[in-house]
Structures are given as C-alpha cells and as structure tokens.
Motif scaffolding. Structure first.
Motif, PDB file in Angstrom:
ATOM      1  N   GLY A 141       0.834  -1.196   0.000  1.00 42.99           N
ATOM      2  CA  GLY A 141       0.000   0.000   0.000  1.00 42.99           C
ATOM      3  C   GLY A 141       0.868   1.245   0.000  1.00 42.99           C
ATOM      4  N   LYS A 142       0.406   2.291  -0.711  1.00 40.17           N
ATOM      5  CA  LYS A 142       1.155   3.546  -0.802  1.00 40.17           C
ATOM      6  C   LYS A 142       0.274   4.706  -0.357  1.00 40.17           C
ATOM      7  N   MET A 143       0.882   5.646   0.352  1.00 41.84           N
ATOM      8  CA  MET A 143       0.160   6.789   0.903  1.00 41.84           C
ATOM      9  C   MET A 143       0.924   8.067   0.627  1.00 41.84           C
ATOM     10  N   LYS A 144       0.231   9.106   0.139  1.00 41.86           N
ATOM     11  CA  LYS A 144       0.856  10.413  -0.038  1.00 41.86           C
ATOM     12  C   LYS A 144       1.119  11.026   1.333  1.00 41.86           C
ATOM     13  N   THR A 145       2.371  11.433   1.578  1.00 41.35           N
ATOM     14  CA  THR A 145       2.705  11.914   2.915  1.00 41.35           C
ATOM     15  C   THR A 145       2.042  13.245   3.247  1.00 41.35           C
ATOM     16  N   HIS A 146       1.698  14.050   2.227  1.00 39.66           N
ATOM     17  CA  HIS A 146       1.074  15.343   2.535  1.00 39.66           C
ATOM     18  C   HIS A 146      -0.338  15.176   3.079  1.00 39.66           C
ATOM     19  N   MET A 147      -0.918  13.997   2.922  1.00 40.29           N
ATOM     20  CA  MET A 147      -2.241  13.741   3.477  1.00 40.29           C
ATOM     21  C   MET A 147      -2.176  13.424   4.973  1.00 40.29           C
ATOM     22  N   LEU A 148      -1.012  13.012   5.451  1.00 38.32           N
ATOM     23  CA  LEU A 148      -0.839  12.685   6.865  1.00 38.32           C
ATOM     24  C   LEU A 148      -0.515  13.946   7.664  1.00 38.32           C
ATOM     25  N   SER A 149      -0.595  13.861   8.971  1.00 39.96           N
ATOM     26  CA  SER A 149      -0.230  14.993   9.824  1.00 39.96           C
ATOM     27  C   SER A 149       1.281  15.172   9.810  1.00 39.96           C
ATOM     28  N   SER A 150       1.725  16.414   9.716  1.00 41.06           N
ATOM     29  CA  SER A 150       3.158  16.688   9.657  1.00 41.06           C
ATOM     30  C   SER A 150       3.784  16.624  11.041  1.00 41.06           C
ATOM     31  N   ASN A 151       5.102  16.470  11.045  1.00 39.52           N
ATOM     32  CA  ASN A 151       5.882  16.401  12.298  1.00 39.52           C
ATOM     33  C   ASN A 151       5.289  15.368  13.257  1.00 39.52           C
ATOM     34  N   THR A 152       5.012  14.195  12.712  1.00 39.04           N
ATOM     35  CA  THR A 152       4.325  13.169  13.479  1.00 39.04           C
ATOM     36  C   THR A 152       4.946  11.805  13.201  1.00 39.04           C
ATOM     37  N   ALA A 153       5.145  11.025  14.252  1.00 37.09           N
ATOM     38  CA  ALA A 153       5.612   9.650  14.104  1.00 37.09           C
ATOM     39  C   ALA A 153       4.416   8.756  13.793  1.00 37.09           C
ATOM     40  N   TYR A 154       4.557   7.934  12.752  1.00 38.48           N
ATOM     41  CA  TYR A 154       3.500   7.042  12.303  1.00 38.48           C
ATOM     42  C   TYR A 154       4.000   5.605  12.289  1.00 38.48           C
ATOM     43  N   ALA A 155       3.045   4.678  12.322  1.00 45.16           N
ATOM     44  CA  ALA A 155       3.314   3.278  12.033  1.00 45.16           C
ATOM     45  C   ALA A 155       2.258   2.797  11.047  1.00 45.16           C
ATOM     46  N   ALA A 156       2.613   1.805  10.242  1.00 45.83           N
ATOM     47  CA  ALA A 156       1.674   1.187   9.305  1.00 45.83           C
ATOM     48  C   ALA A 156       1.296  -0.190   9.832  1.00 45.83           C
ATOM     49  N   TYR A 157       0.027  -0.545   9.689  1.00 41.96           N
ATOM     50  CA  TYR A 157      -0.480  -1.819  10.200  1.00 41.96           C
ATOM     51  C   TYR A 157      -1.305  -2.510   9.123  1.00 41.96           C
ATOM     52  N   LEU A 158      -1.073  -3.800   8.939  1.00 42.39           N
ATOM     53  CA  LEU A 158      -1.966  -4.604   8.123  1.00 42.39           C
ATOM     54  C   LEU A 158      -3.143  -5.017   8.995  1.00 42.39           C
ATOM     55  N   VAL A 159      -4.370  -4.738   8.514  1.00 40.99           N
ATOM     56  CA  VAL A 159      -5.593  -5.043   9.265  1.00 40.99           C
ATOM     57  C   VAL A 159      -6.262  -6.235   8.590  1.00 40.99           C
ATOM     58  N   PHE A 160      -6.526  -7.295   9.366  1.00 41.97           N
ATOM     59  CA  PHE A 160      -6.921  -8.559   8.740  1.00 41.97           C
ATOM     60  C   PHE A 160      -7.681  -9.451   9.713  1.00 41.97           C
ATOM     61  N   HIS A 161      -8.249 -10.505   9.174  1.00 40.76           N
ATOM     62  CA  HIS A 161      -8.730 -11.657   9.938  1.00 40.76           C
ATOM     63  C   HIS A 161      -7.974 -12.876   9.431  1.00 40.76           C
ATOM     64  N   LEU A 162      -7.687 -13.811  10.314  1.00 38.62           N
ATOM     65  CA  LEU A 162      -7.055 -15.073   9.937  1.00 38.62           C
ATOM     66  C   LEU A 162      -7.818 -16.175  10.651  1.00 38.62           C
ATOM     67  N   ALA A 163      -8.571 -16.929   9.885  1.00 34.71           N
ATOM     68  CA  ALA A 163      -9.577 -17.811  10.464  1.00 34.71           C
ATOM     69  C   ALA A 163      -8.998 -18.885  11.378  1.00 34.71           C
ATOM     70  N   GLU A 164      -7.888 -19.498  10.982  1.00 32.03           N
ATOM     71  CA  GLU A 164      -7.450 -20.686  11.702  1.00 32.03           C
ATOM     72  C   GLU A 164      -6.276 -20.442  12.636  1.00 32.03           C
ATOM     73  N   ARG A 165      -5.250 -19.711  12.187  1.00 32.37           N
ATOM     74  CA  ARG A 165      -4.053 -19.518  13.014  1.00 32.37           C
ATOM     75  C   ARG A 165      -3.753 -18.040  13.100  1.00 32.37           C
ATOM     76  N   LEU A 166      -3.920 -17.458  14.283  1.00 38.80           N
ATOM     77  CA  LEU A 166      -3.721 -16.033  14.437  1.00 38.80           C
ATOM     78  C   LEU A 166      -2.254 -15.635  14.329  1.00 38.80           C
ATOM     79  N   ASN A 167      -1.342 -16.599  14.430  1.00 38.55           N
ATOM     80  CA  ASN A 167       0.081 -16.283  14.314  1.00 38.55           C
ATOM     81  C   ASN A 167       0.628 -16.623  12.929  1.00 38.55           C
ATOM     82  N   GLY A 168      -0.248 -16.810  11.967  1.00 38.46           N
ATOM     83  CA  GLY A 168       0.188 -17.269  10.653  1.00 38.46           C
ATOM     84  C   GLY A 168       0.953 -16.265   9.834  1.00 38.46           C
ATOM     85  N   LEU A 169       1.048 -15.001  10.294  1.00 37.76           N
ATOM     86  CA  LEU A 169       1.804 -13.990   9.564  1.00 37.76           C
ATOM     87  C   LEU A 169       3.081 -13.582  10.299  1.00 37.76           C
TER      88      LEU A 169
END
Length: 257
Positions: A141-169
């Motif tokens: 995934g790609k995000m334009k940085t000018h859309m985010l808040s400036s002078n701010t620390a960010y993290a990126a997260y994959l948001v998902f469901h995993l039906a059988e094994r929650l540690n599969g990633l």
C-alpha cells in the motif's frame, strides 16, 4: 466563589486551545467558565486538522455536526470514507492527528487469481480481499505523505482476519519506505527522524483491535514538516502457506504512534 469568574471567556478559550483535546476535556470540570469555554468552536477548530473542511467535503456520505467539538469527536469515533469509499480517515482522540486506512481495493495484491472480493459485516469498506488458495503473499500500500499529519511519528499496520491460526503472519517480512519523486533510491525516516534506505522487520505479533479485526505492525516512520513523497508499506510471505488459511485483508492503516 469561582476564582476564574473575572477572567474573560475569550482568554480562557485561548489558553485551552494551546493545550490538547484531552487536557481541554479535563479542564472543563475546573469551573463553569472553563466548561463554557471548552465548548467553543474557536478551541476545537485548533484541534482539527488544517484540511478538515476538505476532508468533510470529500466524504462519500454527508457528515453532520452541530459544533466543531461534535465534528472532532465524530471524526475520532466514526471514520469517514473517501475516494469512492475505498479509503477511510479518522482522528486520534489524544491529539487530533490523522489516521488513514487504505481499503483492500486500494492495495496491490500479488497473484490476483488467488484472491476473491467479498463483503464482511465488520468492515468499514464495502469489499475486503479473501485469500482463496494459500501461497505466496505480497501486499503493498502507498500513501501520499502530505495527506498525513506533519511532524508526526506514524506506524503502518496490516488489518486482517485469519480464520485458523492467528500467528500465521509472524514469519512475514515487512518493509516500509519513502519513495522520493524523481529519485531512484528510496529513503525512510524513522521515529527519531534519522534516515535510512528501508525499515524492515519480521516476527511481529498480531494484536486484536477494538473494532474486531487483527493488526500486525509493518514498520514506523516520521512524517516531517515539508515531506511531499509517498510512503510505501509491504508485507511479503513465501513460507508456511497453510498458516495463512482463511486470510481476509481489510486494509493497511497509517496511524500515529
């Protein structure tokens, strides 16, 4: 006697606007004068992002609010959809910083024939991506940085469901980096502001979110004052195909840390 009774409400509003949303809420119980000032549009407009009017005007559905305080908490608790409903934006209630989630339709998913598109009752988006046949995974995934808040620390997260094994990633490789316009090299600013080519990680532990989804951190970066680039987040996994059975991807979220 109210010790602030003689202090003009405009002065109290100015004081509150120089604090934070959390401090303003706490200070509203100090006195009647503070309570009145803490509801002022002038205060809460300072806490809203500079481009909040553009955000509201481009929402796919009308955003109703009576005051700027109402709007602030609406954006904190109810993400609004943009870009034909494939991207959402909300605010971090602590500080008013912007949180963006790119829905699955905005992501690049490798091996397109291995994915299907379906609805999900817990998703804010009309469609999510479901892995039909386990195999190699490459999600970007790609995000334009000018859309985010400036002078701010960010993290990126994959948001998902995993039906059988929650540690599969957990064995997945994650990469997050800036893409400089018209430059062959890509750079990443880490949380402390230093720069390097890429930020990589493996073995992250998935966490449960308050909205019923899981998330796994892909990496973090610092969005500076004048950054006008794209930040790119990848998750790659070519091992343990059985451990990803039932993977459903809602999106990638860029959120202040």
């Amino acid at each position: 006697m109210d010790p602030f009774a003689r202090l003009p409400e405009e002065c109290i509003s100015t004081i509150l606007s120089l604090t934070s949303p959390m401090d303003t809420t706490r200070l509203s119980i100090v006195s009647h004068r503070f309570k009145s000032a803490s509801d002022s549009d002038n205060v809460w407009e300072r806490f809203l992002p500079p481009d909040y009017q553009h955000i509201v005007s481009t929402s796919v559905s009308p955003v109703s609010y009576a005051t700027k305080k109402d709007l602030y908490f609406t954006l904190c608790h109810s993400p609004i959809l943009l870009h034909e409903g494939n991207t959402s934006v909300s605010l971090d209630g602590r500080n008013g910083k912007k949180c963006y989630m790119l829905g699955a339709r905005e992501l690049l998913l490798s091996w397109g024939g291995c994915w299907s598109w379906t609805s999900h009752p817990q998703s804010r988006f009309s469609e999510v991506a479901k892995l039909k046949c386990p195999g190699w995974i490459h999600i970007r995934g790609k995000m334009k940085t000018h859309m985010l808040s400036s002078n701010t620390a960010y993290a990126a997260y994959l948001v998902f469901h995993l039906a059988e094994r929650l540690n599969g990633l957990q064995s997945s490789r994650t990469v997050i980096r800036f893409i400089e316009p018209q430059m062959e090299q890509s750079m990443i600013k880490t949380v402390d502001g230093t720069e390097k080519l890429e930020s990589e990680g493996t073995g992250k532990i998935a966490q449960m979110r308050g909205d019923g989804w899981m998330e796994i951190e892909m990496g973090n970066f610092y969005n500076g004052e004048e950054d006008n680039k794209e930040v790119e987040a990848w998750l790659m996994d070519i091992n343990n195909p059985g451990g990803k059975s039932g993977l459903i991807v809602e999106g990638i979220e860029f959120r202040p840390v």
